[in-house]
Scaffold this active site. Structure first.
Site, PDB file in Angstrom:
ATOM      1  N   ILE A 188      33.920  44.254  39.122  1.00 22.31           N
ATOM      2  CA  ILE A 188      33.288  44.506  40.554  1.00 22.31           C
ATOM      3  C   ILE A 188      31.649  44.590  40.451  1.00 22.31           C
ATOM      4  O   ILE A 188      31.069  44.019  41.447  1.00 22.31           O
ATOM      5  CB  ILE A 188      34.202  45.551  41.279  1.00 22.31           C
ATOM      6  CG1 ILE A 188      35.517  45.260  41.142  1.00 22.31           C
ATOM      7  CG2 ILE A 188      33.559  45.658  42.617  1.00 22.31           C
ATOM      8  CD1 ILE A 188      36.509  46.492  41.407  1.00 22.31           C
ATOM      9  N   TYR A 246      40.750  41.755  37.660  1.00 24.86           N
ATOM     10  CA  TYR A 246      39.570  42.145  37.424  1.00 24.86           C
ATOM     11  C   TYR A 246      39.645  43.667  37.586  1.00 24.86           C
ATOM     12  O   TYR A 246      40.854  44.405  37.321  1.00 24.86           O
ATOM     13  CB  TYR A 246      38.698  41.811  38.772  1.00 24.86           C
ATOM     14  CG  TYR A 246      39.467  42.395  40.044  1.00 24.86           C
ATOM     15  CD1 TYR A 246      40.446  41.816  40.818  1.00 24.86           C
ATOM     16  CD2 TYR A 246      39.073  43.632  40.839  1.00 24.86           C
ATOM     17  CE1 TYR A 246      41.010  42.160  41.904  1.00 24.86           C
ATOM     18  CE2 TYR A 246      39.717  44.144  41.752  1.00 24.86           C
ATOM     19  CZ  TYR A 246      40.699  43.617  42.248  1.00 24.86           C
ATOM     20  OH  TYR A 246      41.309  44.057  43.551  1.00 24.86           O
ATOM     21  N   CYS A 247      38.615  44.259  37.025  1.00 28.34           N
ATOM     22  CA  CYS A 247      38.558  45.769  37.150  1.00 28.34           C
ATOM     23  C   CYS A 247      37.123  46.377  37.266  1.00 28.34           C
ATOM     24  O   CYS A 247      36.218  45.561  37.859  1.00 28.34           O
ATOM     25  CB  CYS A 247      39.047  46.318  35.683  1.00 28.34           C
ATOM     26  SG  CYS A 247      38.005  45.764  34.364  1.00 28.34           S
ATOM     27  N   THR A 248      36.748  47.422  37.247  1.00 23.72           N
ATOM     28  CA  THR A 248      35.546  47.829  37.754  1.00 23.72           C
ATOM     29  C   THR A 248      34.409  47.313  37.014  1.00 23.72           C
ATOM     30  O   THR A 248      33.383  46.908  37.701  1.00 23.72           O
ATOM     31  CB  THR A 248      35.555  49.703  37.329  1.00 23.72           C
ATOM     32  OG1 THR A 248      36.710  50.273  38.007  1.00 23.72           O
ATOM     33  CG2 THR A 248      34.148  50.367  38.232  1.00 23.72           C
ATOM     34  N   GLY A 251      34.795  45.271  33.989  1.00 24.38           N
ATOM     35  CA  GLY A 251      35.488  44.371  33.138  1.00 24.38           C
ATOM     36  C   GLY A 251      35.990  44.679  31.776  1.00 24.38           C
ATOM     37  O   GLY A 251      36.663  44.053  31.114  1.00 24.38           O
TER      38      GLY A 251
END
Ligand SMILES: [Zn+2]
Ligand SMILES: [Zn+2]
Length: 343
Positions: free
Chosen positions: A227, A198-200, A202
């Protein structure tokens, strides 16, 4: 025909203040093949400028990456326009939870080589052969699976103030670094484990997941919309929230609170704290975590040295900086010897 924004940031801010309109802070991205980024860039600027859109948008032959704000009353027209562009029809828009009329002061649409500076120059892998997208509900189940390895694809100063429980958070300064470290550490699990990332928002996972598949990982998953979208779904559908702390964001707010947990500490005294700040010394500008008490004691500075410099008259400070690189233009990412409590 005006192709560029001529107003200064100050004039722009005054205008927004005056209008008192509510704005929506939105981000979206899309990897796609774009033949002529300059034509797209001009088209977007002209249309969005009329709609009073503000923000920072990158266009490249590999796609588009946009962070912007739209007056609420123009949102429908804006969305209609997006849907009129074939590769952006139905694109997922991330809308920020905390709205903020001052997120952006100008409309900047730029043609770039890439939509994210990822340091990846390996042209042998297919960036569209990406991992499986999962939504919040499925993600919650996946990360409880003992056969899952959960990886945070962000940098150290982002995961420090907030991350999913049980996530591996590489201690890296760049996306490029994390790719190598993760590949090395997980090499023996390529075929057996589920790699979930995952990241901020996508976008980093779009590329990372394709990269890991290219490197031989068999089961690659990514949190769709990152997220930001996860949090939206958790609130909408009343799901269990498994994200602890704050989501680091790149505008002046620095972080959006997702859960009440404070998982970081003041870099100067070690007290629980997850508020990022930049050192007030213009020549330093270090990004670090500082509690209210230290903020007062240190006059918003990262060190005694910076405090002394910052206390000098502006002209004196300018003299000191003469001949040195304009380091306040560099985004110093929270690493310094002076920070005793930086883990
Ligand atoms: Zn402190
Ligand atoms: Zn400093």
């Amino acid at each position: 025909m005006q192709l560029y924004n001529k107003l200064s940031a100050k004039e722009r801010a005054a205008l927004i203040e005056e209008a008192g309109k509510d704005r929506l802070t939105i981000s979206f991205y899309k990897y796609a093949h774009i033949g002529n980024p300059q034509i797209l860039r001009d088209h977007l600027f002209l249309t969005w400028n009329d709609l009073d859109v503000l923000g920072r948008i990158y266009v490249a032959t590999e796609g588009i990456n946009a962070q912007l704000s739209v007056p609420a009353e123009n949102f429908k027209t804006f969305k209609k326009h997006l849907d009129s562009i074939s590769f952006l029809k139905g694109v997922r828009l991330n809308i920020a939870i905390e709205q903020d009329n001052m997120s952006f002061l100008k409309l900047k649409v730029k043609v770039r080589n890439k939509i994210v500076a990822d340091g990846l120059n390996d042209k042998t892998f297919d960036v569209t052969n990406k991992g499986l997208h999962v939504k919040a509900e499925e993600f919650n189940e996946l990360i409880e699976d003992p056969n899952t390895i959960l990886v945070d694809m962000r940098n150290h100063y982002e995961s420090e103030i907030g991350h999913f429980k049980n996530a591996i958070t590489p201690d890296v300064d760049t996306f490029r670094d994390s790719l190598d470290i993760i590949e090395e550490n997980l090499a023996e699990h390529k075929e057996t484990k589920k790699l979930v990332m995952y990241c901020t928002g996508g976008i980093r996972c779009e590329k990372a997941s394709a990269y890991y598949k290219h490197k031989g990982f068999k089961n690659v998953y990514q949190l769709e919309g990152g997220i930001i979208e996860y949090t939206r779904q958790v609130r909408d559908k009343n799901l269990e929230n498994k994200f602890l702390g704050k989501n680091f964001v790149f505008d002046h707010r620095r972080g959006e609170r997702i859960s009440e947990d404070v998982i970081a500490q003041c870099h100067q005294c070690g007290a629980p704290c997850d508020t990022h700040t930049n050192c007030a010394n213009e020549a330093c500008h270090l990004l670090f975590i500082q509690c209210e008490e230290c903020k007062t004691k240190m006059d918003n500075c990262c060190s005694d040295h910076c405090k002394e410099v910052n206390a000098l008259p502006f002209e004196e400070q300018k003299k000191l900086r003469k001949g040195k690189k304009a380091s306040n233009k560099i985004f110093k990412k929270g690493r310094s010897e002076v920070l005793k409590f930086k883990r």
